[in-house]
Write a protein that holds these residues in place. Sequence first.
Motif, PDB file in Angstrom:
ATOM      1  N   GLY A 123      -4.874  20.528 123.655  1.00 61.41           N
ATOM      2  CA  GLY A 123      -4.459  20.213 122.295  1.00 61.41           C
ATOM      3  C   GLY A 123      -3.152  19.437 122.240  1.00 61.41           C
ATOM      4  N   MET A 124      -2.836  18.920 121.095  1.00 56.37           N
ATOM      5  CA  MET A 124      -1.669  18.042 120.930  1.00 56.37           C
ATOM      6  C   MET A 124      -0.338  18.783 120.909  1.00 56.37           C
ATOM      7  N   ILE A 125      -0.370  20.135 121.070  1.00 60.69           N
ATOM      8  CA  ILE A 125       0.913  20.823 121.221  1.00 60.69           C
ATOM      9  C   ILE A 125       1.566  20.423 122.543  1.00 60.69           C
ATOM     10  N   TYR A 126       0.733  19.912 123.464  1.00 58.06           N
ATOM     11  CA  TYR A 126       1.243  19.432 124.746  1.00 58.06           C
ATOM     12  C   TYR A 126       1.463  17.926 124.659  1.00 58.06           C
ATOM     13  N   LYS A 127       2.628  17.510 125.070  1.00 59.55           N
ATOM     14  CA  LYS A 127       2.938  16.093 124.973  1.00 59.55           C
ATOM     15  C   LYS A 127       2.298  15.320 126.118  1.00 59.55           C
ATOM     16  N   PRO A 147      -7.926  21.486 121.125  1.00 59.46           N
ATOM     17  CA  PRO A 147      -8.518  20.901 122.329  1.00 59.46           C
ATOM     18  C   PRO A 147      -9.945  20.414 122.058  1.00 59.46           C
ATOM     19  N   TYR A 148     -10.409  19.511 122.899  1.00 57.73           N
ATOM     20  CA  TYR A 148     -11.791  19.043 122.768  1.00 57.73           C
ATOM     21  C   TYR A 148     -12.353  18.698 124.139  1.00 57.73           C
ATOM     22  N   ASP A 149     -13.690  18.563 124.182  1.00 52.02           N
ATOM     23  CA  ASP A 149     -14.397  18.216 125.415  1.00 52.02           C
ATOM     24  C   ASP A 149     -15.073  16.862 125.239  1.00 52.02           C
ATOM     25  N   GLN A 199     -11.358  25.922 131.830  1.00 50.98           N
ATOM     26  CA  GLN A 199     -10.907  26.367 130.508  1.00 50.98           C
ATOM     27  C   GLN A 199      -9.474  26.914 130.554  1.00 50.98           C
ATOM     28  N   SER A 200      -9.172  27.692 131.591  1.00 50.80           N
ATOM     29  CA  SER A 200      -7.833  28.267 131.692  1.00 50.80           C
ATOM     30  C   SER A 200      -6.774  27.183 131.865  1.00 50.80           C
ATOM     31  N   LEU A 201      -7.031  26.247 132.768  1.00 49.28           N
ATOM     32  CA  LEU A 201      -6.052  25.195 133.040  1.00 49.28           C
ATOM     33  C   LEU A 201      -5.896  24.264 131.850  1.00 49.28           C
ATOM     34  N   ARG A 202      -6.979  24.037 131.101  1.00 49.78           N
ATOM     35  CA  ARG A 202      -6.866  23.237 129.879  1.00 49.78           C
ATOM     36  C   ARG A 202      -5.978  23.940 128.848  1.00 49.78           C
ATOM     37  N   ARG A 203      -6.145  25.257 128.692  1.00 53.84           N
ATOM     38  CA  ARG A 203      -5.283  25.999 127.768  1.00 53.84           C
ATOM     39  C   ARG A 203      -3.821  25.869 128.155  1.00 53.84           C
ATOM     40  N   ASP A 219      -0.864  28.681 119.770  1.00 51.93           N
ATOM     41  CA  ASP A 219      -1.008  28.421 118.335  1.00 51.93           C
ATOM     42  C   ASP A 219      -0.961  26.907 118.116  1.00 51.93           C
ATOM     43  N   TYR A 220      -2.119  26.335 117.820  1.00 54.81           N
ATOM     44  CA  TYR A 220      -2.176  24.890 117.646  1.00 54.81           C
ATOM     45  C   TYR A 220      -1.698  24.454 116.258  1.00 54.81           C
ATOM     46  N   GLY A 221      -1.642  25.397 115.330  1.00 54.78           N
ATOM     47  CA  GLY A 221      -1.179  25.064 113.990  1.00 54.78           C
ATOM     48  C   GLY A 221      -2.021  23.957 113.381  1.00 54.78           C
ATOM     49  N   ALA A 222      -1.348  22.977 112.782  1.00 57.66           N
ATOM     50  CA  ALA A 222      -2.046  21.857 112.142  1.00 57.66           C
ATOM     51  C   ALA A 222      -2.346  20.734 113.125  1.00 57.66           C
ATOM     52  N   LEU A 223      -1.953  20.919 114.374  1.00 65.58           N
ATOM     53  CA  LEU A 223      -2.174  19.872 115.370  1.00 65.58           C
ATOM     54  C   LEU A 223      -3.618  19.875 115.852  1.00 65.58           C
TER      55      LEU A 223
END
Length: 293
Positions: free
Chosen positions: A42-46, A20-22, A69-73, A13-17
């Motif tokens: 995505g920015m949920i990961y520091k 992810p992008y390519d 795609q999996s590893l990026r998630r 859940d990325y919420g308002a953050l």
Amino acid sequence: MNPNAAYLFSEPDYGALCIPYDDTLDVTVDGCHIYGEIYVPGMIYKAPHPCIILVHGFPGICSSDDLAQSLRRAGFVVIRFNHRGAWNSEGNYSFTNCIEDAITVATYVHDEIAKKYGIDPNRIILAGHSMGGNTVLNATLHLPFLLGTIMMAPYDLSVPFQSGDIDSFIAMIRSTDGKLLKLHTEEEQNRIIRNAQDNYKKTAFLHAVPQMQNRNLLLLGGTKDHIAPVENMIEPLFTALRRHPSTANRKKIYYPTNHDFSNVRLQLAKDICDWALEIAYCTESISPIKNAV
């Protein structure tokens, strides 16, 4: 949060953050542009994030986009590129060019774009499939900053030459229709056959053992793989490494699968992620080797 294997197969859940992008990868090697993709979590990961660079094999059909795609998630920056002469990249394909391509891309990621994409330069892993396994092993010898190396169904060029089964290797080269590697003529096919003949001894897996003794290494193979049989391609390397005690994280995993891991792709992604997180965050062997050639 840190990368999390729980999100390999489900969207967090990325919420308002920021989601992810390519982005496009464009690196020049000997005047030739090689192209690829950069998958940013995505920015949920520091930040800074660990990074996995995916290297395709011959002829580049299995590019492992599902792993990207999996590893990026799960929180990794993932980079996938096409070698010179493969798909849309410029230049000529050869086995030695592949090694140089991987060295150049990994160095570019480490030195030039790590800050831009939030990559931790001390947590870069090189992963290659099939002939890409040969590529990443030999590239690792020239990349002291790498945290780890992953070889998936690796193909050791020295095996067909030293076993006297060179005809099957040549048949494999001849079988390409030229569309993926731009090997349209017999002359071009002969060029890379000669490249293999001239370099198989110095790129042999066992030749790398002295320099790989203290490097983190994951070996993945299929027991139904008839292109790169584990008993010929993985076992000799793993056995030779085990003769040298080390604090490095060395592991092998075999699956009941074929050369492309076609029926175990989810398990493959999980095992890669688990091992990468283990060396990146949970072991004492995470420090890059400073004295590698």
